[in-house]
Design an enzyme around this catalytic site. Structure first.
Site, PDB file in Angstrom:
ATOM      1  N   CYS A   1      62.609 -35.132  51.653  1.00 14.79           N
ATOM      2  CA  CYS A   1      62.301 -33.923  50.893  1.00 14.79           C
ATOM      3  C   CYS A   1      61.751 -34.173  49.375  1.00 14.79           C
ATOM      4  O   CYS A   1      61.381 -33.125  48.285  1.00 14.79           O
ATOM      5  CB  CYS A   1      63.928 -33.778  50.793  1.00 14.79           C
TER       6      CYS A   1
ATOM      7  N   HIS B   1      63.725 -23.832  50.750  1.00  9.80           N
ATOM      8  CA  HIS B   1      63.629 -25.084  50.647  1.00  9.80           C
ATOM      9  C   HIS B   1      62.430 -25.617  51.811  1.00  9.80           C
ATOM     10  O   HIS B   1      62.861 -25.907  52.933  1.00  9.80           O
ATOM     11  CB  HIS B   1      64.406 -25.575  51.060  1.00  9.80           C
TER      12      HIS B   1
END
Lengths: 145, 385
Positions: free
Chosen positions: B83, B332
């Site tokens: 991420c 996200h």
């Protein structure tokens, strides 16, 4: 999972075999070959007792592919009596019975299956310590399947 | 080393882009950033992405995006750090210019998640964890964060509802961000009754699955003014790592790599935590926001949630966070998130954040976290006068 990959992890998955650091005596699981405490080589195998207590836990309601049939299931961080933390599923227990600090012990179970023709991966899970076991010397479980 | 500035930013809306693939999303953000900067030629292109190989069976995104953008021959590679892939790509672009190897660099973060079904994307995200010792035990990313959150509540005596201000703040800020995915406010009641994903984490603690792309254009700071009237200097760029597996940490509730990365960034910038005007942190889950505030030096241990409860994280608070919606409500799109954070920080520092503008913002910090804190990348940005 490729059969060779499952086979490669047999000592860890079936016997909870970690390592001990010759330098500082730290007991390590999973094996990592370099001691994180003193940065010296730690390549001597060391089987852990499989006893510990729940450090934290959760119930997975939205599983990843390959784990759908087990959901909802409990995963936990277990603090082993030799020191390391380990990630594993809890078994033979209901979510509402689990608490932080609960004594648990290792058992060997099916971790996941990959369809009719795929590898059946076995490995460690943890269950609440059985009362009748409390007076017996606990042994890490072995695989017969 | 040369100083590096950001002279252009671009972003697609975050959401479910059924009509667009990786290449279209990446190009849309890249073109917007190049228009904003007024540059037509690049020396290099870095693409931050985590999941393209798993979701789209497409790797080799450096060449793919360069090709699709018509930049024949340009230097281009994909950068991956779970991420934190977006900020990792920015770090490479920054180093190229600081080291004098390039003058004009584009960094694009892009992610396409909605082409995979729920269980497949859950499994794909779990590849950021330790495959042999975490994921094989059915561990998901939500589960790992749930383990942290339960232990945190146990050690410090918080209730689940105490985490609500993080999500309420993020959603409130997303309302005024036209690029955000979840542009609606939420209430404490909604937070308390949200659907459980991995106890104690509910849907309203967690950031959504989505698609998106964001881009920035970098150049040497001494040339920046020729391209944009309000360039932003990258004062600090710092990466730190920790164990990939959560269970390998001596103290799981202390994110060592957050502490190291933030410390290095403050050193580089010659700044202290109290100098930071706003903080775009990695609120993939409410617990991550709390742990990030603590290890970065903004709150004492165990006080990250208290800081939120006191209102210090709101737009008018001591340290506004997630000022454009954060991961929770902007969305996200994992490998793109690090660049979205930087784009939003640039808008704040330029005074272009609309109703969400933090008055007199001069120093902004962004922090992109890979896995449960195994890769942490902190940038500190400064408005150039």
């Amino acid at each position: 999972m490729h059969p060779a990959r499952a086979w490669r992890g047999r000592s860890q998955r079936y016997r909870l075999e970690g390592e001990i650091c010759e330098g500082c005596g730290a007991r390590l699981f999973p094996p990592r070959d370099i001691c994180p405490e003193c940065q010296r080589p730690a390549r001597t195998p060391y089987p852990l007792s499989g006893r510990g207590e729940v450090y934290s836990y959760t119930v997975v309601y939205e599983p990843p592919a390959g784990y759908e049939e087990q959901a909802p299931y409990i995963v936990a961080l277990i603090k082993l009596e030799e020191g390391p933390l380990i990630s594993a599923m809890l078994t033979d227990v209901e979510p509402e019975e689990v608490y932080i600090g609960m004594p648990v012990e290792m058992v060997t179970r099916v971790l996941h299956r990959q369809g009719e023709r795929g590898v059946i991966a076995y490995g460690y899970k943890f269950r609440p310590v059985l009362r009748r076991m409390a007076t017996m010397p606990a042994q890490p479980a072995t695989v017969t399947a | 080393m040369r100083e590096v500035a950001i002279i252009g930013v671009g972003q697609t809306p975050v959401g479910e882009h059924w009509g667009k693939g990786l290449r279209e999303l990446a190009l849309e953000a890249l073109e917007a950033a190049m228009r904003d900067a007024g540059v037509e030629r690049l020396d290099a292109l870095y693409v931050g992405n985590m999941l393209s190989g798993q979701v789209e069976a497409q790797e080799h995104l450096g060449a793919l995006v360069a090709d699709f953008a018509g930049m024949h021959g340009v230097e281009a590679v994909k950068v991956e750090a779970a991420c934190a892939s977006g900020a990792a790509a920015l770090r490479i672009g920054y180093a190229m210019i600081a080291g004098g190897l390039a003058d004009f660099v584009a960094v694009v973060g892009v992610e396409k998640m909605t082409d995979a079904a729920g269980e497949a994307i859950t499994a794909a995200l779990a590849t950021a964890a330790d495959a042999e010792y975490e994921a094989v035990h059915g561990m998901t990313f939500t589960a790992l964060n749930a383990l942290l959150m339960r232990r945190y509540m146990h050690e410090y005596g918080y209730r689940r509802e105490d985490f609500a201000p993080f999500s309420i703040n993020a959603h409130r800020n997303a309302v005024h961000n036209p690029r955000a995915m979840l542009r609606f406010p939420i209430t404490e009641e909604a937070f308390a009754s949200a659907r459980m994903i991995a106890d104690p984490i509910t849907l309203l603690d967690a950031s959504p699955i989505c698609d998106g792309a964001a881009a920035v254009i970098l150049c040497p700071a001494d040339q920046a003014r020729a391209f944009h009237e309000r360039p932003v200097r990258i004062l600090a760029s710092a990466v730190a790592t920790d164990t990939v597996a959560l269970h390998d940490r001596r103290d799981p509730l202390w994110l060592e790599a957050v502490a190291l990365s933030a410390y290095r960034a403050f050193q580089q910038a010659g700044a202290r935590p109290e100098d930071i005007d706003f903080f775009e942190l990695h609120d993939a889950f409410t617990i991550m926001a709390a742990l990030s505030l603590e290890a970065s030096g903004f709150a004492p241990r165990g006080r990250g949630v208290a800081m939120a409860l006191e209102g210090a994280i709101f737009r008018d608070g001591r340290l506004p966070i997630a000022t454009m919606g954060g991961l929770k409500a902007r969305g996200h799109p994992v490998g793109a998130t690090g660049i979205y954070q930087v784009v939003e920080a640039v808008l704040q520092l330029r005074g272009q954040a609309g109703p969400n503008q933090i008055p007199h913002a001069r120093l902004g910090m962004t922090q992109n976290i890979g896995g449960t804190g195994a890769t942490v990348i902190t940038h500190i940005l400064e408005a150039i006068d």
